[in-house]
Scaffold this motif. Structure first.
Motif, PDB file in Angstrom:
ATOM      1  N   ALA A  27       3.491   4.657   0.003  1.00 14.99           N
ATOM      2  CA  ALA A  27       2.363   3.439  -0.019  1.00 14.99           C
ATOM      3  C   ALA A  27       2.791   2.343   0.773  1.00 14.99           C
ATOM      4  O   ALA A  27       4.071   1.732   0.510  1.00 14.99           O
ATOM      5  CB  ALA A  27       2.200   3.056  -1.544  1.00 14.99           C
ATOM      6  N   HIS A  28       2.206   2.098   1.617  1.00 10.50           N
ATOM      7  CA  HIS A  28       2.278   0.908   2.425  1.00 10.50           C
ATOM      8  C   HIS A  28       1.372  -0.208   2.071  1.00 10.50           C
ATOM      9  O   HIS A  28      -0.071   0.106   2.478  1.00 10.50           O
ATOM     10  CB  HIS A  28       2.195   1.133   3.840  1.00 10.50           C
ATOM     11  N   GLU A  29       1.634  -1.171   1.607  1.00 11.87           N
ATOM     12  CA  GLU A  29       0.793  -2.418   1.086  1.00 11.87           C
ATOM     13  C   GLU A  29       0.785  -3.338   2.105  1.00 11.87           C
ATOM     14  O   GLU A  29       1.724  -4.011   2.472  1.00 11.87           O
ATOM     15  CB  GLU A  29       1.343  -2.919  -0.328  1.00 11.87           C
ATOM     16  N   SER A  31      -0.313  -6.874   4.427  1.00 15.88           N
ATOM     17  CA  SER A  31      -0.457  -8.086   4.292  1.00 15.88           C
ATOM     18  C   SER A  31      -1.597  -8.469   5.379  1.00 15.88           C
ATOM     19  O   SER A  31      -2.429  -9.547   5.063  1.00 15.88           O
ATOM     20  CB  SER A  31       0.707  -9.086   4.228  1.00 15.88           C
TER      21      SER A  31
ATOM     22  N   ALA B  18       1.616 -11.551  -1.946  1.00 16.69           N
ATOM     23  CA  ALA B  18       1.226 -11.646  -0.684  1.00 16.69           C
ATOM     24  C   ALA B  18       2.293 -11.044   0.164  1.00 16.69           C
ATOM     25  O   ALA B  18       2.295 -11.437   1.364  1.00 16.69           O
ATOM     26  CB  ALA B  18       0.599 -12.750  -0.077  1.00 16.69           C
ATOM     27  N   GLU B  20       4.462  -8.011   2.075  1.00 17.76           N
ATOM     28  CA  GLU B  20       4.051  -6.545   2.405  1.00 17.76           C
ATOM     29  C   GLU B  20       5.343  -5.488   1.586  1.00 17.76           C
ATOM     30  O   GLU B  20       6.438  -6.044   1.631  1.00 17.76           O
ATOM     31  CB  GLU B  20       4.435  -6.449   3.945  1.00 17.76           C
ATOM     32  N   ARG B  21       4.683  -4.635   1.085  1.00 19.82           N
ATOM     33  CA  ARG B  21       5.850  -3.736   0.641  1.00 19.82           C
ATOM     34  C   ARG B  21       5.451  -2.113   0.970  1.00 19.82           C
ATOM     35  O   ARG B  21       4.586  -1.874   1.501  1.00 19.82           O
ATOM     36  CB  ARG B  21       5.530  -3.711  -1.015  1.00 19.82           C
ATOM     37  N   LEU B  22       6.524  -1.412   1.069  1.00 21.25           N
ATOM     38  CA  LEU B  22       6.646  -0.289   1.288  1.00 21.25           C
ATOM     39  C   LEU B  22       7.281   0.495  -0.008  1.00 21.25           C
ATOM     40  O   LEU B  22       8.115   0.096  -0.621  1.00 21.25           O
ATOM     41  CB  LEU B  22       7.289   0.213   2.624  1.00 21.25           C
ATOM     42  N   GLN B  23       6.501   1.358  -0.489  1.00 25.62           N
ATOM     43  CA  GLN B  23       7.065   2.290  -1.644  1.00 25.62           C
ATOM     44  C   GLN B  23       7.034   3.710  -1.136  1.00 25.62           C
ATOM     45  O   GLN B  23       6.160   4.360  -0.772  1.00 25.62           O
ATOM     46  CB  GLN B  23       5.994   1.982  -2.786  1.00 25.62           C
ATOM     47  N   VAL B  54      10.360  -0.301  10.615  1.00 22.51           N
ATOM     48  CA  VAL B  54      10.459  -1.660   9.868  1.00 22.51           C
ATOM     49  C   VAL B  54      11.824  -2.051   9.545  1.00 22.51           C
ATOM     50  O   VAL B  54      12.689  -1.395   9.422  1.00 22.51           O
ATOM     51  CB  VAL B  54       9.685  -1.706   8.665  1.00 22.51           C
ATOM     52  N   LEU B  80       8.856  -5.841   2.586  1.00 24.64           N
ATOM     53  CA  LEU B  80       9.360  -5.921   4.027  1.00 24.64           C
ATOM     54  C   LEU B  80       9.245  -7.345   4.447  1.00 24.64           C
ATOM     55  O   LEU B  80       8.568  -8.175   3.789  1.00 24.64           O
ATOM     56  CB  LEU B  80       7.966  -5.258   4.693  1.00 24.64           C
ATOM     57  N   SER B  84       6.881  -7.464  10.079  1.00 21.83           N
ATOM     58  CA  SER B  84       8.049  -6.250   9.816  1.00 21.83           C
ATOM     59  C   SER B  84       8.010  -5.445  11.214  1.00 21.83           C
ATOM     60  O   SER B  84       8.955  -4.643  11.341  1.00 21.83           O
ATOM     61  CB  SER B  84       8.124  -5.839   8.691  1.00 21.83           C
ATOM     62  N   GLN B  85       6.747  -5.232  11.781  1.00 20.20           N
ATOM     63  CA  GLN B  85       6.618  -4.172  12.784  1.00 20.20           C
ATOM     64  C   GLN B  85       7.608  -4.523  13.940  1.00 20.20           C
ATOM     65  O   GLN B  85       7.720  -5.429  14.548  1.00 20.20           O
ATOM     66  CB  GLN B  85       5.252  -4.308  13.458  1.00 20.20           C
TER      67      GLN B  85
END
Lengths: 86, 86
Positions: A27-29, A31, B18, B20-23, B54, B80, B84-85
């Motif tokens: 899962a990529h949340e 922003s 707010a 950015e996250r990766l799970q 990332v 992230l 982060s890209q």
């Protein structure tokens, strides 16, 4: 609900088949909305890594990709052959 | 409940930040108990792949590993950095 619980509830049917399965969820949340998605590319790399550990046939992989404006999810469901350990 | 729904319900708090996250979640449902686990090794490889896409700081990764007699689950939560890209 913990993640382990999620898998427990969702695997009820498959357990009857006594098949070995591997499930990978990403899962990529995000922003910001204007970012390019790297999940499709990531998916290919993940499969490459998985194949180092287990023998996987292309037809035993199912992929579900969902996205909305806040996040993207990638779900890989892999049915492993018996004695799949390489 | 779909997977996207699971992430939606479990992310309610984090969304306020707010960030950015990766799970990444991996579940290995085993048919035999006596197999060696390859999830810890797989975890290292997955992180290596993620880092291609990332920039991730070691301290921003949290890992939860759970197992019972039927399955193992591995959960990687990555915060992230902004932009982060790579």
């Amino acid at each position: 609900m913990s993640l382990l619980d999620y898998f427990k509830t969702s695997k009820t049917n498959s357990a009857k088949l006594a098949k070995e399965r591997l499930q990978i969820l990403v899962a990529h949340e995000r922003s910001a909305r204007n970012q390019p998605s790297y999940l499709p590319e990531l998916q290919q790399e993940l499969l490459k890594v998985i194949r180092k550990y287990v023998k996987v046939n292309q037809e035993d992989i199912s992929v579900i990709f969902e996205s909305d404006d806040q996040q993207e999810t990638l779900e890989l469901n892999i049915v492993l052959p018996e004695h799949s350990q390489t």
